[in-house]
Design a protein around this motif. Structure first.
Motif, short mmCIF file in Angstrom:
data_model
loop_
_atom_site.label_atom_id
_atom_site.label_comp_id
_atom_site.label_asym_id
_atom_site.label_seq_id
_atom_site.Cartn_x
_atom_site.Cartn_y
_atom_site.Cartn_z
N LEU A 1 -1.88 -10.74 2.95
CA LEU A 1 -0.68 -10.65 2.14
C LEU A 1 -0.99 -11.05 0.71
N ALA A 2 -0.13 -10.61 -0.19
CA ALA A 2 -0.33 -10.95 -1.59
C ALA A 2 -0.42 -12.46 -1.77
N PRO B 1 3.86 -2.06 1.45
CA PRO B 1 3.49 -2.82 2.65
C PRO B 1 2.26 -3.69 2.44
N LYS B 2 1.98 -4.49 3.45
CA LYS B 2 0.82 -5.38 3.41
C LYS B 2 -0.47 -4.59 3.17
N ILE B 3 -1.40 -5.23 2.51
CA ILE B 3 -2.73 -4.66 2.33
C ILE B 3 -3.63 -5.18 3.44
N THR B 4 -4.28 -4.29 4.18
CA THR B 4 -5.18 -4.70 5.25
C THR B 4 -6.62 -4.36 4.87
N PRO C 1 5.91 -6.84 0.24
CA PRO C 1 5.05 -7.99 -0.06
C PRO C 1 3.91 -7.74 -1.04
N ALA C 2 3.60 -6.47 -1.36
CA ALA C 2 2.42 -6.22 -2.20
C ALA C 2 2.72 -5.23 -3.32
N PRO C 3 3.73 -5.50 -4.17
CA PRO C 3 4.11 -4.54 -5.20
C PRO C 3 3.06 -4.32 -6.28
N ILE C 4 2.35 -5.36 -6.67
CA ILE C 4 1.37 -5.23 -7.75
C ILE C 4 0.20 -4.34 -7.31
N PHE C 5 -0.26 -4.51 -6.09
CA PHE C 5 -1.37 -3.71 -5.60
C PHE C 5 -0.99 -2.24 -5.51
N HIS C 6 0.22 -1.96 -5.05
CA HIS C 6 0.65 -0.56 -4.94
C HIS C 6 0.92 0.05 -6.32
N THR C 7 1.34 -0.75 -7.26
CA THR C 7 1.51 -0.26 -8.63
C THR C 7 0.19 0.27 -9.17
#
Length: 411
Positions: free
Chosen positions: A405-406, A261-264, A175-181
């Motif tokens: 979530l994104a 994964p989700k960003i918390t 659900p959060a590909p941009i943040f992990h990139t």
């Protein structure tokens, strides 16, 4: 020229796609449901159903304009939705004859971006799990929806369901590909148009895929805008020749799979003893648009904004620091640039804004809370003058802790 609506509805209602009851129902409560053999039988039955559905669609006509049901929630999805609206009738070269929207119930104050956009464009909106009339659409399109689609729902679309995913799959499924990139400092990412499969996220075959270089110092919010435009253009390209695009799809590689994964909110707590200056900067660029990074000052939670790399602080590179006694979290003040300087596991990071009861500039924070320590020597590190790591147990006590979530993120 597209076939008459009656013919296309008949094709969409073609009964042959449904697998036999019990043989291809994912999630059935059976002791062998998790076995490789069962997964193989399920996948074969699924493919047979999809093949039959597309065969029926082909007999009714295989050219645009298409009837599209769109699933989405956030800003990234809005760009794709507007692109679909732009190619909708009555233009001569329209790709879309009908466009309706499915979105989630809003869990935050205000409205989800996709719902607001759909209302602006005067498009019919359905609230999940309701998806509108059965058998009335040729293809589904998903962008940042955050919900798994069932096999029965997917098989309602003769041409299946397409997903606009902002990563170069199989890297950063989830659900959060941009943040992990951004968080992991990737130099290259991409956009993938893939085919949705039931019950699992981001595992379907690739229909179209393009790489995208990540600009230096880019934030997740900035990257989202760039990838949303690229994804929307790629989606329109696929729809122009949908049957041929689907025929040329390919399975995702088995190598290089990573998960996003989700960003918390706990992710916003800086761990001074473990994170380097570069990692803190990357964390800020990845999630700073959602919420500021957090730490402790004298037992009180404070939030930090506007991080800068010390290499970019004028005059700091030439300053000789007395690192003796400097522990992670130690604070100094750089008067020329009016910047707080915090010690990380490795290196120092600059901070321009602190939120403690109210928002303070680095100057205000220094004058109000640090000045007495540095009257004699501004270059000496003082053990008491430091930020401390906000532990996860403490983070749970902060007001309204929530998973983000994104698709829930707003500007």
């Amino acid at each position: 020229m597209a076939p008459p609506p009656s013919a296309r509805r008949a094709a969409a209602r073609h009964p042959s796609p449904r697998p036999e009851a019990g043989s291809a129902r994912l999630g059935a409560s059976s002791p062998a449901a998790g076995s490789a053999g069962m997964r193989g039988r399920v996948l074969r039955a699924w493919r047979e159903g999809v093949k039959a559905a597309r065969g029926a669609a082909g007999r009714a006509g295989a050219s645009p304009p298409w009837r599209v049901l769109f699933f989405g929630t956030d800003r990234f999805a809005v760009t794709a939705l507007r692109a679909l609206e732009a190619v909708r009738e009555p233009s001569e070269d329209s790709l879309v004859s009908r466009l309706e929207v499915v979105t989630l119930p809003s869990r935050q104050l205000g409205d989800l971006p996709v719902r607001s956009c759909a209302r602006e464009l005067q498009l019919p909106v359905h609230e999940w799990p309701h998806t509108g009339p059965v058998g009335q659409f040729d293809v589904g399109v998903v962008a940042s929806f955050g919900r798994l689609l069932s096999e029965d729902l997917i098989l309602q679309f003769p041409y299946g369901v397409l997903n606009v995913h902002p990563s170069h799959l199989p890297r950063w499924r989830g659900p959060a590909p941009i943040f992990h990139t951004v968080l992991h400092g990737d130099k290259v990412t991409g956009v993938t148009i893939m085919e949705i499969r039931p019950k699992r996220f981001d595992v379907g075959p690739i229909i179209k895929q393009e790489e995208f270089p990540v600009p230096p110092h880019c934030t997740a919010k900035e990257l989202e805008v760039m990838l949303s435009k690229k994804g929307a253009n790629m989606l329109i390209s696929v729809l122009k020749n949908l049957p041929e695009s689907l025929k040329n799809k390919r399975e995702q590689p088995k190598e290089g799979v990573t998960f996003a994964p989700k960003i918390t909110i706990a992710k916003s707590c800086i761990i001074w003893e473990e994170q380097t200056a570069a990692q803190v900067i990357q964390l800020h660029r990845a999630i700073g648009s959602m919420f500021p990074l957090q730490t402790l000052w004298k037992g009180t939670t404070v939030k930090l904004r506007d991080f800068v790399e010390v290499d970019n602080i004028p005059g700091f590179a030439d300053r000789i620091l007395d690192d003796s006694g400097a522990v992670p979290g130690s604070l100094l003040y750089h008067k020329v640039s009016q910047t707080l300087i915090a010690r990380c596991k490795e290196g120092w990071v600059g901070i321009k804004t602190v939120i403690l009861k109210k928002q303070l500039t680095a100057v205000d924070f220094y004058n109000g809370y640090m000045h007495s320590w540095f009257q004699q020597n501004s270059r000496t590190v003082h053990q008491e003058c430091r930020f401390q790591t906000l532990k996860l147990s403490t983070a749970k006590k902060t007001p309204k802790k929530k998973e983000i979530l994104a698709q829930d993120i707003k500007p």
